[in-house]
Design a protein around this motif. Sequence first.
Motif, PDB file in Angstrom:
ATOM      1  N   UNK A  38       0.829  -1.207   0.000  1.00 26.93           N
ATOM      2  CA  UNK A  38       0.000   0.000   0.000  1.00 26.93           C
ATOM      3  C   UNK A  38       0.862   1.255   0.000  1.00 26.93           C
ATOM      4  N   UNK A  39       1.911   1.261   0.824  1.00 24.49           N
ATOM      5  CA  UNK A  39       2.767   2.433   0.951  1.00 24.49           C
ATOM      6  C   UNK A  39       3.485   2.749  -0.357  1.00 24.49           C
ATOM      7  N   UNK A  40       4.105   1.743  -0.978  1.00 23.88           N
ATOM      8  CA  UNK A  40       4.883   1.996  -2.192  1.00 23.88           C
ATOM      9  C   UNK A  40       3.982   2.406  -3.361  1.00 23.88           C
ATOM     10  N   UNK A  41       2.803   1.810  -3.463  1.00 24.13           N
ATOM     11  CA  UNK A  41       1.885   2.199  -4.532  1.00 24.13           C
ATOM     12  C   UNK A  41       1.413   3.642  -4.370  1.00 24.13           C
ATOM     13  N   UNK A  42       0.994   3.995  -3.169  1.00 26.70           N
ATOM     14  CA  UNK A  42       0.450   5.338  -2.952  1.00 26.70           C
ATOM     15  C   UNK A  42       1.533   6.412  -3.078  1.00 26.70           C
ATOM     16  N   UNK A  43       2.706   6.164  -2.536  1.00 28.67           N
ATOM     17  CA  UNK A  43       3.789   7.140  -2.665  1.00 28.67           C
ATOM     18  C   UNK A  43       4.140   7.356  -4.132  1.00 28.67           C
ATOM     19  N   UNK A  44       4.177   6.280  -4.908  1.00 29.05           N
ATOM     20  CA  UNK A  44       4.496   6.392  -6.339  1.00 29.05           C
ATOM     21  C   UNK A  44       3.488   7.288  -7.042  1.00 29.05           C
ATOM     22  N   UNK A  45       2.207   7.089  -6.749  1.00 27.86           N
ATOM     23  CA  UNK A  45       1.169   7.894  -7.386  1.00 27.86           C
ATOM     24  C   UNK A  45       1.271   9.361  -7.037  1.00 27.86           C
ATOM     25  N   UNK A  46       1.515   9.659  -5.765  1.00 31.29           N
ATOM     26  CA  UNK A  46       1.613  11.048  -5.320  1.00 31.29           C
ATOM     27  C   UNK A  46       2.831  11.732  -5.949  1.00 31.29           C
ATOM     28  N   UNK A  47       3.964  11.042  -5.950  1.00 30.42           N
ATOM     29  CA  UNK A  47       5.181  11.637  -6.499  1.00 30.42           C
ATOM     30  C   UNK A  47       5.085  11.861  -8.007  1.00 30.42           C
ATOM     31  N   UNK A  48       4.424  10.952  -8.726  1.00 28.20           N
ATOM     32  CA  UNK A  48       4.269  11.163 -10.171  1.00 28.20           C
ATOM     33  C   UNK A  48       3.370  12.372 -10.450  1.00 28.20           C
ATOM     34  N   UNK A  49       2.360  12.572  -9.626  1.00 31.01           N
ATOM     35  CA  UNK A  49       1.501  13.744  -9.785  1.00 31.01           C
ATOM     36  C   UNK A  49       2.307  15.030  -9.629  1.00 31.01           C
ATOM     37  N   UNK A  50       3.169  15.059  -8.618  1.00 32.91           N
ATOM     38  CA  UNK A  50       3.992  16.253  -8.366  1.00 32.91           C
ATOM     39  C   UNK A  50       4.962  16.496  -9.524  1.00 32.91           C
ATOM     40  N   UNK A  51       5.670  15.449  -9.931  1.00 28.60           N
ATOM     41  CA  UNK A  51       6.647  15.623 -11.016  1.00 28.60           C
ATOM     42  C   UNK A  51       5.945  15.947 -12.337  1.00 28.60           C
ATOM     43  N   UNK A  52       4.758  15.357 -12.547  1.00 30.31           N
ATOM     44  CA  UNK A  52       3.995  15.661 -13.751  1.00 30.31           C
ATOM     45  C   UNK A  52       3.556  17.116 -13.803  1.00 30.31           C
ATOM     46  N   UNK A  53       3.171  17.645 -12.663  1.00 26.75           N
ATOM     47  CA  UNK A  53       2.771  19.057 -12.599  1.00 26.75           C
ATOM     48  C   UNK A  53       3.964  19.967 -12.915  1.00 26.75           C
ATOM     49  N   UNK A  54       5.127  19.648 -12.361  1.00 24.06           N
ATOM     50  CA  UNK A  54       6.328  20.443 -12.645  1.00 24.06           C
ATOM     51  C   UNK A  54       6.679  20.380 -14.128  1.00 24.06           C
ATOM     52  N   UNK A  55       6.503  19.201 -14.742  1.00 18.64           N
ATOM     53  CA  UNK A  55       6.732  19.052 -16.176  1.00 18.64           C
ATOM     54  C   UNK A  55       5.754  19.917 -16.967  1.00 18.64           C
ATOM     55  N   UNK A  56       4.494  19.870 -16.593  1.00 19.10           N
ATOM     56  CA  UNK A  56       3.450  20.616 -17.306  1.00 19.10           C
ATOM     57  C   UNK A  56       3.695  22.126 -17.228  1.00 19.10           C
ATOM     58  N   UNK A  57       4.253  22.573 -16.105  1.00 18.09           N
ATOM     59  CA  UNK A  57       4.530  23.997 -15.923  1.00 18.09           C
ATOM     60  C   UNK A  57       5.846  24.437 -16.554  1.00 18.09           C
ATOM     61  N   UNK A  58       6.591  23.471 -17.125  1.00 14.29           N
ATOM     62  CA  UNK A  58       7.861  23.804 -17.771  1.00 14.29           C
ATOM     63  C   UNK A  58       8.961  24.154 -16.791  1.00 14.29           C
TER      64      UNK A  58
END
Length: 483
Positions: free
Chosen positions: A344-364
């Motif tokens: 549960x921990x590794x799955x949820x952390x992965x999802x949260x971190x990808x959201x953060x990095x994806x947002x930074x990517x989207x913002x350039x």
Amino acid sequence: MNDKSDVIETDLPGRLDRLPWGRFHTLIVAALGITWLLDGLEVTLAGSVASALKTSSVLKFSNSDVGLAGSAYIAGAVIGALGFGWLTDRLGRRKLFFITLFLYVAATAATAFSWDIASFVLFRFLTGAGIGGEYTAINSTIQEFTPARVRGWTDLAINGTFWVGAGLGAAGSIVLLHPALLPADWGWRACFLIGAALGLLILLMRMWVPESPRWLITHNRADEAKEIVEGIEAKFREHGVELPPNRVEPLRLHARAHTKLSEVFRTLFFTHRRRSLVGLTLMTAQAFFYNAIFFTYALVLTDFYHVPGDQVGWYVLPFAAGNFLGPIVLGRLFDVIGRRPMIALTYCISGVLLTISGYLFEQGLLTSTTQTLSWMIVFFFASSAASSAYLTVSETFPLEIRALAIAIFYAFGTALGGIIGPTLFGRLIDTHQRGAVFAGYLIGSGLMILAGVAAAIWGVSAERKSLEDVARPLGAVGGEEHG
């Protein structure tokens, strides 16, 4: 239904579980676990040569063609897993891990000589079929030989070697795609020949690997199983190792030639329906998460960060390092803290971190270097999560259908998440819009978090338990298990 009325009483599973870790286990891991290395090599090469395939004077691929080839590889893995998984439970682990490896070697060598999109896609499909079949035969064999107390860490560490293969693929692409070494249309061909050459070496390494004693027991070949286990124990004693007593009650079960598909269906969708739901959710989430992102890794670097195609390998190396270190560092916690909380921990952390990095990517806000570093952190956790999905489906279903269960959940999860993912992301990248790609990342993040919640609620606490305690064999005398 049992094909024979014979009841076998055996203590062999307990004797295997009580063994200390030894040279035998290390050799098993090296000879069989290297399958993951091959898959990592294949996936990385396919991603790293994407730019070369687009500029090839022969193939001239588009981004969508690259995505199609990735989907063909996954589709082959799905079909191969189902077909070879059924044969693995029916004919034995050992026969199948030779057949599937031979198919892989032949198909990946043929890929090097592709002449158009149709031939490339066909050979990638066949390569995937070999790898998919490998997963079922190899994972079931390793599970059945590994002592219970270290099964989680061993499985995750083996799955982590995927990224050793990824590193080899990246390094090989750096060298072979360099225009000063080979002409453009030969560099990508040489990359695929790496896998074929390595596969031939692995064929030789597997010659000494015995059949799984657990599989032999269920097929009324207890004498052969006993001989194998006694041979393993003798090797320990030759090296002065005193073996602990076997404190597990003997197992009593009916022998059978094979298991009917109707019984497989009843076991998966009635007896163990909750486990099936968890396994399918975990496999689907990680398949989309990984295949969508990694199959198009090179395209993001080249299209959004303008990284030259022959330099992509340098960016794959740190990414591969993060993925490899995750299972190595976190793996032991799956045996100590337990399966459910760690999955549960590794799955949820992965999802949260990808959201953060994806947002930074989207913002350039990221460069090619910081994008790679962010993915390295995300997949440090995601690699353990993905590996735990394979661990879950290979240890929580009965012995008689273990390989087919691995195949079914790998196939359906990969079909749902892996075939759609690369094609979808290829099209999203073709829009050249960061927002569109970010939307794809959000889908992957959501699936991972959903899977983590499912594991926390309905997962099985299989740590340090015998496989027969985690999932009662179908042929066991007395009682029926649900869950």
